[in-house]
Design a protein around this motif. Structure first.
Motif, PDB file in Angstrom:
ATOM      1  N   ASN A   1       5.393  -2.682   6.195  1.00  0.00           N
ATOM      2  CA  ASN A   1       4.606  -1.635   5.553  1.00  0.00           C
ATOM      3  C   ASN A   1       3.253  -2.187   5.096  1.00  0.00           C
ATOM      4  O   ASN A   1       2.221  -1.530   5.242  1.00  0.00           O
ATOM      5  CB  ASN A   1       5.363  -1.067   4.352  1.00  0.00           C
ATOM      6  CG  ASN A   1       6.413  -0.061   4.767  1.00  0.00           C
ATOM      7  OD1 ASN A   1       6.395   0.421   5.902  1.00  0.00           O
ATOM      8  ND2 ASN A   1       7.325   0.262   3.869  1.00  0.00           N
ATOM      9  N   GLY A   2       3.261  -3.384   4.568  1.00  0.00           N
ATOM     10  CA  GLY A   2       2.005  -4.007   4.157  1.00  0.00           C
ATOM     11  C   GLY A   2       1.106  -4.290   5.345  1.00  0.00           C
ATOM     12  O   GLY A   2      -0.101  -4.029   5.318  1.00  0.00           O
TER      13      GLY A   2
ATOM     14  N   ALA B   1      -3.661  -2.891   8.647  1.00  0.00           N
ATOM     15  CA  ALA B   1      -4.054  -2.728  10.045  1.00  0.00           C
ATOM     16  C   ALA B   1      -4.647  -1.338  10.278  1.00  0.00           C
ATOM     17  O   ALA B   1      -5.704  -1.196  10.901  1.00  0.00           O
ATOM     18  CB  ALA B   1      -2.859  -2.943  10.959  1.00  0.00           C
ATOM     19  N   ARG B   2      -3.973  -0.336   9.758  1.00  0.00           N
ATOM     20  CA  ARG B   2      -4.438   1.040   9.929  1.00  0.00           C
ATOM     21  C   ARG B   2      -5.828   1.200   9.343  1.00  0.00           C
ATOM     22  O   ARG B   2      -6.718   1.800   9.946  1.00  0.00           O
ATOM     23  CB  ARG B   2      -3.450   1.965   9.237  1.00  0.00           C
ATOM     24  CG  ARG B   2      -3.987   3.350   8.888  1.00  0.00           C
ATOM     25  CD  ARG B   2      -2.852   4.202   8.363  1.00  0.00           C
ATOM     26  NE  ARG B   2      -1.725   4.131   9.257  1.00  0.00           N
ATOM     27  CZ  ARG B   2      -1.567   4.919  10.310  1.00  0.00           C
ATOM     28  NH1 ARG B   2      -2.467   5.844  10.577  1.00  0.00           N
ATOM     29  NH2 ARG B   2      -0.515   4.787  11.073  1.00  0.00           N
ATOM     30  N   GLN B   3      -5.997   0.654   8.176  1.00  0.00           N
ATOM     31  CA  GLN B   3      -7.275   0.777   7.488  1.00  0.00           C
ATOM     32  C   GLN B   3      -8.392   0.097   8.282  1.00  0.00           C
ATOM     33  O   GLN B   3      -9.534   0.556   8.275  1.00  0.00           O
ATOM     34  CB  GLN B   3      -7.086   0.138   6.116  1.00  0.00           C
ATOM     35  CG  GLN B   3      -8.312  -0.109   5.296  1.00  0.00           C
ATOM     36  CD  GLN B   3      -7.986  -1.122   4.198  1.00  0.00           C
ATOM     37  OE1 GLN B   3      -6.907  -1.100   3.609  1.00  0.00           O
ATOM     38  NE2 GLN B   3      -8.904  -2.020   3.944  1.00  0.00           N
TER      39      GLN B   3
ATOM     40  N   ALA C   1       6.897  -8.642  -0.928  1.00  0.00           N
ATOM     41  CA  ALA C   1       6.865  -8.481   0.522  1.00  0.00           C
ATOM     42  C   ALA C   1       5.670  -7.665   0.992  1.00  0.00           C
ATOM     43  O   ALA C   1       4.966  -8.038   1.937  1.00  0.00           O
ATOM     44  CB  ALA C   1       8.164  -7.829   1.001  1.00  0.00           C
ATOM     45  N   LEU C   2       5.439  -6.546   0.324  1.00  0.00           N
ATOM     46  CA  LEU C   2       4.341  -5.677   0.730  1.00  0.00           C
ATOM     47  C   LEU C   2       3.020  -6.438   0.684  1.00  0.00           C
ATOM     48  O   LEU C   2       2.243  -6.428   1.640  1.00  0.00           O
ATOM     49  CB  LEU C   2       4.265  -4.471  -0.206  1.00  0.00           C
ATOM     50  CG  LEU C   2       3.260  -3.418   0.217  1.00  0.00           C
ATOM     51  CD1 LEU C   2       3.902  -2.430   1.178  1.00  0.00           C
ATOM     52  CD2 LEU C   2       2.693  -2.679  -0.984  1.00  0.00           C
ATOM     53  N   GLU C   3       2.814  -7.127  -0.425  1.00  0.00           N
ATOM     54  CA  GLU C   3       1.557  -7.863  -0.587  1.00  0.00           C
ATOM     55  C   GLU C   3       1.456  -8.997   0.428  1.00  0.00           C
ATOM     56  O   GLU C   3       0.378  -9.270   0.959  1.00  0.00           O
ATOM     57  CB  GLU C   3       1.485  -8.419  -2.010  1.00  0.00           C
ATOM     58  CG  GLU C   3       0.090  -8.882  -2.387  1.00  0.00           C
ATOM     59  CD  GLU C   3       0.076  -9.567  -3.745  1.00  0.00           C
ATOM     60  OE1 GLU C   3       1.056  -9.382  -4.514  1.00  0.00           O
ATOM     61  OE2 GLU C   3      -0.893 -10.282  -4.022  1.00  0.00           O
ATOM     62  N   MET C   4       2.572  -9.639   0.716  1.00  0.00           N
ATOM     63  CA  MET C   4       2.545 -10.710   1.718  1.00  0.00           C
ATOM     64  C   MET C   4       2.086 -10.152   3.063  1.00  0.00           C
ATOM     65  O   MET C   4       1.257 -10.736   3.757  1.00  0.00           O
ATOM     66  CB  MET C   4       3.935 -11.343   1.848  1.00  0.00           C
ATOM     67  CG  MET C   4       4.336 -12.186   0.643  1.00  0.00           C
ATOM     68  SD  MET C   4       6.072 -12.724   0.695  1.00  0.00           S
ATOM     69  CE  MET C   4       6.031 -13.945   2.006  1.00  0.00           C
TER      70      MET C   4
END
Lengths: 345, 345
Positions: A83-84, A89-91, A301-304
DNA sequence: GCCTTTAGCGCAATCGTTTTCGTAAAAAAA
DNA sequence: TTTTTTTACGAAAACGATTGCGCTAAAGGC
């Protein structure tokens, strides 16, 4: 069946212009008059023209996509990390192609080659438990493919890394068990070829030593498949339980190992924390509704995922060869719940 | 940084052949002599030549990749389904590009357009909870993009579907609660725009009616975001708990709703199943270690992913337009655990 | 020995886009 | 008016692979 989209050629034909003029108009080139530009833009938006990314990739040599290899997405740590990765990537307008190694070296090799031949612009990897040799990645890296590592890393590739503070996370988990009065603390972990295994074990050992205890090798069990094979974990657990001075607490080093161990203990009707306490690395969003609620070392995890993606994209978009690399170490959080709380004697 | 691979041109130059000869040799054309073929093959394998898939895609108009849109991979049902998708795709030499809608209509639209413009050969979709209108998919489908639906489907697109037997799964779950002696059975579910919501609710209602009970609308709560927003679920639950004749059991209709409800009930120190029983749709691999172990309607997620992928690839590779479509309905399994077992009175 | 066949290979177009270069006409400078 | 500069556009090559067609030589048929 065929999926036909409108191309630059169609626009050119319709407006009686050349292909190059249309292309330039779409890019807002100063070579093209306002009127022509307006005409082209109008037609393009009317017919929802979208440049064919495949043709653009071929032309520009970039695909605006990044490959990801993790052992398994069926695991909250990795799904959160993804998710992170996706959000960053999308941005930045990159696509993400996710593949799973299922802890298999062969699949990791196959995936990395497949992704690189699919011309991803870069690779984000967390190594499989089976991987002992990273030549397949070194080869790609030397050919110029940007690679970034997270979670399960290796220093054999000179590149950016993002990891959790595994040493400290393990140290704190172990210290917590010690503070709760547990003394015979076992450690169930993955393959020693993984960086996380080594770091977490060091934290575990150091916490014991700092408490004046000598780490007991019989209390340390390796599961080469990182919990993917339940029987392996069961065996490790049985060996611990059959010891003369059976452990009074277990510290599990990964998501899958934690849930599997908990499940096995419950199947054996062993009370937690009454007969054995349990603390584990896990990012499960359900750790609080486990029976008992599981004391967990939680990784960001998200931040990683976000950080490693930022770093990879830096690498991809850098004009000149990057020679200095970052190793980001993010703090873990110890969430104390019932599974490790010493019941009143 | 640039990643340079060996091309057909390089081979041609090195061997003093033309590009077309090399290409034909690599394809084993009968036009090329055995000697030349051998030479080319040897050189190609020596330098690990791999055809550039981007160029192939452009030429052939196919990308050998399929796009997937699910609401969230951070959910065992979908991660298992993706495992199924990946296994079939890999075997048929297709790539999988996974995207998440996060239950948002806008992101579903953006993802579908993005994937189609990335020239995926086909799309596998499970609709978002917010989606009421599928024009974006109809548009793509009419343009000729093969689309296959699973889990959360719509009949607005004439194509293959794979779903679980939601009606029966819900019916059995509700009947089980009735058999355990529960009578005031509430239902927490997602948006009514989702097929799964409607089907599961029908099963729930029918089971009640077959037991001679009239479904009570006050016992039915919709959470438009399908559990993604905890506050929404909390509100629904609170409303149920504040009813005069408070429910003695809850049937939750989706993965996220089940775990969230369980978590909330525990935060409120409400005993399960003592004060309220709980049965939920979930594919969580940890349902057996929940507190209490959660009675679950389990979907054959892996198989669903496999089947829908088989069907999509059939669609993609079919020479002539497909006019007859399959709707596969796979059986669910009710795993009875502690959360729904009537304690001795 | 002449004509036809065919084995074996290269040319060139094609997919959709980008980009360099060339060039015509119009505008500005002489 | 002539020359130079702009302006606005088109032609063509390129990215890497595929493929129909054409060409050359040797082999075969008479």
């Amino acid at each position: 069946m065929k999926f036909e989209a409108i191309t630059i050629k169609d626009i050119a034909k319709a407006l009686n212009l050349s292909v190059s003029t249309v292309s330039k108009a779409l890019h807002g080139s100063h070579e093209i008059s306002k009127e022509t530009k307006a005409q082209v833009l109008a037609y393009a938006s009317k017919y929802k023209y979208k440049p064919n990314p495949i043709a653009q990739s071929l032309k520009k040599g970039r695909s605006k996509s990044i490959g990801v290899i993790v052992c398994n997405i069926d695991n909250n740590f990795f799904s959160q990390a993804i998710n992170g990765i996706e959000s960053v990537a999308r941005q930045k307008d990159y696509n993400v192609i996710i593949t799973q190694s299922q802890e298999s070296y062969d699949r990791e090799v196959a995936n990395s080659e497949h992704l690189s031949s699919r011309s991803v612009d870069g690779l984000i990897i967390s190594l499989s438990a089976e991987t002992r040799n990273v030549d397949h990645l070194v080869r790609l890296h030397e050919k110029g493919l940007p690679i970034a590592l997270f979670d399960r890393v290796t220093d054999a590739i000179a590149t950016h890394q993002v990891i959790a503070d595994n040493y400290k996370g393990a140290y704190e988990a172990t210290r917590h068990l010690l503070q709760q009065g547990f003394r015979r603390i076992a450690h169930i972990t993955s393959s020693l070829s993984l960086s996380i295994t080594v770091e977490r074990m060091q934290g575990y050992r150091q916490a014991l030593e700092d408490a004046g205890l000598q780490p007991d090798e019989r209390y340390i069990k390796l599961c080469a498949h990182g919990g993917m094979i339940q029987e392996e974990t069961r065996l490790a657990l049985m060996q611990l339980l059959e010891l003369e001075d059976r452990p009074d607490a277990i510290f599990t080093a990964s998501d899958r190992l934690s849930t599997t161990t908990l499940s096995l203990l419950r199947q054996m009707y062993i009370e937690i924390p009454g007969q054995i306490a349990l603390v584990g690395f896990t990012n499960s969003i359900s750790a609080d509704i486990f029976n008992p609620a599981l004391t967990a070392v939680v990784q960001p995890a998200l931040e990683m995922g976000q950080q490693i993606t930022e770093l990879l994209i830096q690498l991809i978009e850098s004009k000149r060869p990057v020679t200095s690399f970052q190793k980001l170490v993010l703090a873990t959080e110890l969430k104390i719940r019932d599974s490790s709380t010493r019941p009143p004697a």
